[in-house]
Design an enzyme around this catalytic site. Structure first.
Site, short mmCIF file in Angstrom:
data_model
loop_
_atom_site.label_atom_id
_atom_site.label_comp_id
_atom_site.label_asym_id
_atom_site.label_seq_id
_atom_site.Cartn_x
_atom_site.Cartn_y
_atom_site.Cartn_z
N CYS A 1 -41.34 16.69 -18.63
CA CYS A 1 -41.25 18.09 -18.23
C CYS A 1 -39.85 18.35 -17.66
O CYS A 1 -39.12 17.40 -17.37
CB CYS A 1 -42.32 18.45 -17.20
SG CYS A 1 -42.16 17.60 -15.62
N HIS B 1 -74.50 9.11 -14.93
CA HIS B 1 -75.14 8.22 -13.96
C HIS B 1 -74.19 7.91 -12.81
O HIS B 1 -72.99 7.76 -13.00
CB HIS B 1 -75.66 6.93 -14.60
CG HIS B 1 -74.86 6.40 -15.74
ND1 HIS B 1 -74.80 7.02 -16.96
CD2 HIS B 1 -74.07 5.30 -15.85
CE1 HIS B 1 -74.03 6.33 -17.78
NE2 HIS B 1 -73.56 5.28 -17.12
#
Length: 667
Positions: free
Chosen positions: A12, A581
């Site tokens: 970036c 889970h």
């Protein structure tokens, strides 16, 4: 040498946050798909985790998520996807990029899972190409601006005129700091221009790029007496915009010369690089830049006049524009446009000198930009502290860290919060930033440093009022953010109070459950008419229901356990089923909670790409991990292979029938 299924490069403009957020998202997405990946990052400290030639050669596909030059030509001939870094900040988005890259190779198993519009490799858009070249220049320029601006600002600690040997507050050390800072700031435009050019034409373009940048600073020298071009005369610079124009000009001139000299013998390649390219490109670019100096200077002056005119319309108008731009994409192109404009105006302000109108406007503008960039992360900090129960533990931890990021002028920490709920979180961030910008302008705050956040507070004029403006913006935004999360939380919980009275009559029509281990799923833990906006919303609902049912003691800990499992690999299965889970010491007894959403939960990665309609959530105490956990999980997984089981659970709206069906498979 290790081989990787996927190789990637991220980068970036600032190289601070987006670069590494994209890296993490790509790594998680690859893990979910059972693929190996190596991600090379182009951050502010340079290239890390660099890809080797053998790793590139051995990879199946390439993902480039960057807004700067990452030498993508290395990947020529490989199946590749190239997009802006903002397109890879979530695991879901990164996963789609990986699917596209593999689909481009013609892998039918992956192509079937990719979105229809993503099946064909897209050509990089002209807009993104231009933006990438521009951001390559900006990323190299910013470090000069920050270093020079902060050193110049620090010199003011000894006095506003401490650099002037004729002034009463003169200090030789302060004078040296200002000299060093001034040199660094003056390199801003040449570096910007040179590295825009380098992104286009590679190394040969650096020479004409630097020259174009210097001309943009100095303008066309004219003799004041004769009115003619004179090397000893003075010119009017055309600054930041001129540097951008010069950079693109230099880069494309090099590409043109490469075509012109393409017919020369191969043994003259060395001559081209060291003599022909620099000579002709510098002459062409220099003449063009000097020729357009008049119009460019006029455009530059008009832009500054426009901004000053916007200021004349009132603090509200200017502050609103600055705040909305800075918080719109928090580190993206719109944010960078506002920030770079602020640094350009600050450069002119420092050059004009303390006390001038240019200095006052430029430093006030910079203070407003800085305030707007600081606020979004602080909004998240306020929200996760005040409204802790409405956030997951992961969000809470990220919000606390954002206190440090915000105080040091790093806006990107707020991005994960916005991507989960763009509406209304983005408008909330924009409002908070705008309030801070407007108040900063009204309080007449002046910031001579382009970065650093509260670290440069000692050199900020009216610093306490600046901090007050930022805090007001953060608190207002934080209150609105908490209000939204509270509404969202309560909406998810609205069915909980009615669950027992509504389902109790249904339970009476069914044979009374026996007190056996097989009666694991209780009717009151089956919720058949929910509506979730996301996976995390569904898991948060389950976590809170577990606490209400006495299954767990801490909803945040349960949520954190669910998310940790999802980070290892999605629990989304096929045909609308998921088996999340959680294993945690906060869970007091093993249990199963079932939630159904007829419209489907989107954003939950599944094997067939379908939304999740039924989530059979397993909650296991930490002490039983590996025993009860594995037994229940294996039985549920086996049950999902049974078409009759899937049809019954998915088609029923009777909580008791669903509980009985699942219990029958857990024997």
């Amino acid at each position: 040498m290790a081989k990787f299924d996927i190789i990637a490069a991220t980068g970036c403009p600032t190289g601070i946050a987006h670069t590494f957020m994209a890296k993490e998202a790509l790594e998680k997405a690859a893990a979910e798909r059972g693929l190996t990946i190596k991600v090379e990052t182009h951050g502010q400290v340079g290239v890390e985790n660099e890809l080797t030639k053998s790793e590139i050669a051995g990879a199946k596909a390439v993902v480039v998520a960057a807004d700067k030059d990452v030498q993508a030509e290395r990947f020529a001939g490989k199946p590749m996807v190239s997009v802006g870094v903002s397109k890879a900040l979530s695991v879901e988005a990164a996963g789609k990029l990986i699917d596209r890259a593999l689909a481009a190779k013609g892998d039918s198993t992956v192509a079937a899972a990719a979105d229809v519009e993503d099946e064909v490799e897209e050509k990089e858009s002209i807009g993104h190409v231009i933006y990438k070249h521009l951001m390559n220049g900006v990323s190299h320029m910013l470090v000069f601006v920050v270093a020079g601006g902060v050193l110049t600002a620090v010199s003011f600690l000894w006095g506003i005129t401490s650099f002037d040997s004729t002034a009463s507050d003169y200090n030789s050390f302060a004078a040296m700091l200002k000299i060093i800072g001034g040199i660094a700031m003056n390199l801003m435009v040449p570096v910007l221009s040179a590295y825009i050019a380098e992104s286009i034409g590679k190394r040969p373009a650096l020479v004409p790029g630097f020259v174009a940048g210097m001309i943009a600073i100095q303008g066309l020298p004219v003799n004041a007496d004769t009115g003619m071009i004179d090397a000893g005369g003075a010119g009017v610079g055309f600054g930041f915009l001129g540097g951008i124009v010069g950079g693109f000009l230099a880069g494309y001139v090099i590409l043109l010369l490469e075509k012109v000299f393409a017919g020369l013998p191969k043994n003259l390649d060395g001559l081209k690089a060291i003599f022909l390219y620099p000579l002709f490109s510098t002459a062409i670019v220099g003449l063009v830049m000097l020729g357009i100096s008049g119009p460019m200077a006029a455009i530059n002056t008009a832009m500054m006049d426009f901004l000053k005119g916007l200021s004349a319309s009132g603090a509200v108008v200017l502050g609103l524009a600055i705040g909305c731009m800075c918080a719109f994409d928090m580190g993206g192109p719109v944010n960078k446009a506002a920030y770079v404009t602020g640094t350009a105006m600050l450069t002119e302000a420092l050059a004009a000198g303390v006390g001038t109108d240019t200095y006052n406007f430029g430093t006030n503008f910079m203070a407003a930009v800085s305030a707007a960039c600081i606020v979004p992360p602080l909004i998240t900090t306020f929200a996760v502290v005040v409204g802790k129960k409405y956030f997951s533990q992961e969000d809470h931890d990220a919000g606390v860290v954002n206190l440090i990021l915000g105080c040091t002028h790093i806006t990107e920490g707020a991005i994960p919060f916005m991507t989960k709920n763009i509406w209304p979180v983005m408008p909330i961030m924009m409002l908070g930033s705008s309030i801070a910008s407007i108040l900063t302008i009204m309080f007449n705050v002046h910031d001579p440093a382009p970065h650093g956040g509260f670290l440069v507070l000692p050199v900020v004029e009216n610093g306490p009022l600046w901090v007050l403006a930022i805090l007001i913006g953060a608190v207002v935004g934080g209150i609105l953010f908490v209000a939204f999360k509270k509404y969202d939380f309560e909406k998810n919980q609205k069915a909980a109070p009615a669950a027992k009275p509504v389902e109790a009559p249904k339970a009476a029509a069914v044979e009374a459950p026996k007190a056996e281990a097989s009666d694991f799923v209780k009717v009151e833990n089956v919720f058949v008419a929910e509506d979730f906006a996301s996976r995390d919303e569904a898991l948060s609902f389950v976590s809170n229901q577990a606490v209400k049912a006495g299954i767990a003691s801490d909803a945040d800990a349960v949520m954190n356990a669910f998310l940790a499992r999802e980070a290892e690999g999605t629990t989304g299965m096929m045909e609308g089923f998921a088996i999340p889970h959680a294993k945690s010491d906060a869970i007091t007894e093993a249990a199963v909670i079932v939630v159904k959403d007829e419209s489907g939960v989107t954003g939950w990665d599944t094997m067939d790409g379908a939304p999740v309609n039924v989530a059979i959530a397993l909650l296991i105490p930490g002490a039983q991990a590996g025993t009860t956990h594995l037994k229940i999980l294996s039985k549920v997984a086996e049950a999902l292979m049974d078409e009759d089981f899937r049809a019954t659970v998915k088609g029923s709206t009777d909580a008791a029938e669903i509980a009985k069906t699942i219990n029958a498979r857990l024997v």
